[in-house]
Enzyme design. Sequence first.
Site, PDB file in Angstrom:
ATOM      1  N   GLU A  90       0.865  -1.174   0.000  1.00 40.51           N
ATOM      2  CA  GLU A  90       0.000   0.000   0.000  1.00 40.51           C
ATOM      3  C   GLU A  90       0.904   1.227   0.000  1.00 40.51           C
ATOM      4  O   GLU A  90       1.963   1.226   0.641  1.00 40.51           O
ATOM      5  CB  GLU A  90      -0.904  -0.008   1.227  1.00 40.51           C
ATOM      6  CG  GLU A  90      -1.986   1.037   1.178  1.00 40.51           C
ATOM      7  CD  GLU A  90      -3.120   0.787   2.161  1.00 40.51           C
ATOM      8  OE1 GLU A  90      -3.832   1.764   2.461  1.00 40.51           O
ATOM      9  OE2 GLU A  90      -3.293  -0.360   2.623  1.00 40.51           O
ATOM     10  N   ILE A  93       0.897   8.914   0.487  1.00 35.99           N
ATOM     11  CA  ILE A  93       1.568  10.117   0.015  1.00 35.99           C
ATOM     12  C   ILE A  93       0.841  11.332   0.559  1.00 35.99           C
ATOM     13  O   ILE A  93      -0.374  11.309   0.731  1.00 35.99           O
ATOM     14  CB  ILE A  93       1.611  10.173  -1.532  1.00 35.99           C
ATOM     15  CG1 ILE A  93       2.369  11.428  -2.015  1.00 35.99           C
ATOM     16  CG2 ILE A  93       0.235  10.061  -2.138  1.00 35.99           C
ATOM     17  CD1 ILE A  93       2.614  11.453  -3.518  1.00 35.99           C
ATOM     18  N   ILE A  95       1.337  15.847   0.287  1.00 39.33           N
ATOM     19  CA  ILE A  95       2.049  17.102   0.065  1.00 39.33           C
ATOM     20  C   ILE A  95       1.603  18.002   1.218  1.00 39.33           C
ATOM     21  O   ILE A  95       0.443  18.410   1.283  1.00 39.33           O
ATOM     22  CB  ILE A  95       1.704  17.743  -1.298  1.00 39.33           C
ATOM     23  CG1 ILE A  95       2.001  16.775  -2.451  1.00 39.33           C
ATOM     24  CG2 ILE A  95       2.436  19.071  -1.467  1.00 39.33           C
ATOM     25  CD1 ILE A  95       3.461  16.423  -2.649  1.00 39.33           C
ATOM     26  N   LYS A 103      -0.621  21.238  -8.539  1.00 38.85           N
ATOM     27  CA  LYS A 103       0.331  21.693  -9.564  1.00 38.85           C
ATOM     28  C   LYS A 103       1.153  20.572 -10.171  1.00 38.85           C
ATOM     29  O   LYS A 103       2.094  20.810 -10.889  1.00 38.85           O
ATOM     30  CB  LYS A 103       1.254  22.757  -8.960  1.00 38.85           C
ATOM     31  CG  LYS A 103       0.495  23.989  -8.502  1.00 38.85           C
ATOM     32  CD  LYS A 103       1.408  25.013  -7.878  1.00 38.85           C
ATOM     33  CE  LYS A 103       0.585  26.220  -7.426  1.00 38.85           C
ATOM     34  NZ  LYS A 103       1.383  27.151  -6.637  1.00 38.85           N
ATOM     35  N   GLY A 104       0.806  19.318  -9.852  1.00 42.17           N
ATOM     36  CA  GLY A 104       1.490  18.177 -10.459  1.00 42.17           C
ATOM     37  C   GLY A 104       2.635  17.604  -9.647  1.00 42.17           C
ATOM     38  O   GLY A 104       3.242  16.606 -10.054  1.00 42.17           O
ATOM     39  N   ASN A 134     -11.937  13.866  -1.020  1.00 45.86           N
ATOM     40  CA  ASN A 134     -10.616  14.335  -1.447  1.00 45.86           C
ATOM     41  C   ASN A 134     -10.477  14.207  -2.969  1.00 45.86           C
ATOM     42  O   ASN A 134      -9.695  13.403  -3.479  1.00 45.86           O
ATOM     43  CB  ASN A 134      -9.519  13.566  -0.714  1.00 45.86           C
ATOM     44  CG  ASN A 134      -8.169  14.222  -0.832  1.00 45.86           C
ATOM     45  OD1 ASN A 134      -7.977  15.157  -1.603  1.00 45.86           O
ATOM     46  ND2 ASN A 134      -7.217  13.711  -0.071  1.00 45.86           N
ATOM     47  N   ALA A 137      -6.950  14.492  -4.649  1.00 42.85           N
ATOM     48  CA  ALA A 137      -6.135  13.281  -4.566  1.00 42.85           C
ATOM     49  C   ALA A 137      -6.635  12.217  -5.541  1.00 42.85           C
ATOM     50  O   ALA A 137      -5.833  11.578  -6.229  1.00 42.85           O
ATOM     51  CB  ALA A 137      -6.138  12.736  -3.145  1.00 42.85           C
ATOM     52  N   TYR A 141      -4.426  10.398  -8.428  1.00 41.64           N
ATOM     53  CA  TYR A 141      -4.231   8.951  -8.512  1.00 41.64           C
ATOM     54  C   TYR A 141      -4.664   8.413  -9.875  1.00 41.64           C
ATOM     55  O   TYR A 141      -3.982   7.565 -10.467  1.00 41.64           O
ATOM     56  CB  TYR A 141      -4.979   8.238  -7.388  1.00 41.64           C
ATOM     57  CG  TYR A 141      -4.589   8.712  -5.999  1.00 41.64           C
ATOM     58  CD1 TYR A 141      -3.292   9.147  -5.707  1.00 41.64           C
ATOM     59  CD2 TYR A 141      -5.525   8.753  -4.979  1.00 41.64           C
ATOM     60  CE1 TYR A 141      -2.942   9.587  -4.451  1.00 41.64           C
ATOM     61  CE2 TYR A 141      -5.182   9.187  -3.708  1.00 41.64           C
ATOM     62  CZ  TYR A 141      -3.895   9.607  -3.448  1.00 41.64           C
ATOM     63  OH  TYR A 141      -3.552  10.041  -2.199  1.00 41.64           O
TER      64      TYR A 141
END
Length: 190
Positions: A90, A93, A95, A103-104, A134, A137, A141
């Site tokens: 699994e 992640i 930010i 923004k990538g 979310n 996100a 993904y």
Amino acid sequence: MYFKKLIGEMVYLSPMNPEDCEKYAEWINDIEVSSNLGLVKKQINEFIEREMLQNLSKQEFNFAIVDKKNDEAIGSVGLFQIDYINRSAEVGIFIGNKNYWGKGYGSDALNLMLDFTFNILNFNSVKLKTYSYNSRAINCYKKVGFKEVGALREGKIIAGEKYDIIVMDILSNEFKNSYIKKIVNLNQIY
């Protein structure tokens, strides 16, 4: 100090640095960040976070996400629930620095992590879980190649609202963005 383990277009992955504890504690205590991680109820100070980062840095597959332009840590990515027999794990992640959201940077970091997982560790599948609220996100993904495979209905209640926990996965033969294969092919030329 950061070390360039895997280098992408916008970020590189480095072993985690426990000295970033104050920065991580600030991120985790930001309700907008922590609500996406399921950590909203936790109160984490820099001492607790330092211990957590020290523990994570001792585990094999946890990385700081570092902005290539200014060598600044902006989040982290790592593997857990590793199953070596079935070659699966699994991924988690986040930010933490909100100036980098949308923004990538997350998809670049996730591509690097998947590249490492599939082409260095030789795993076959990677899954993740996120909350239905979310959408940023979920879009990230999907951009990387994850597919929704199910949901734990109303598995998250926050602010009196019920949300699904979305389960997504990607298989090694579905992963297309290999930086490692490009490096290996370049080295074969010389």
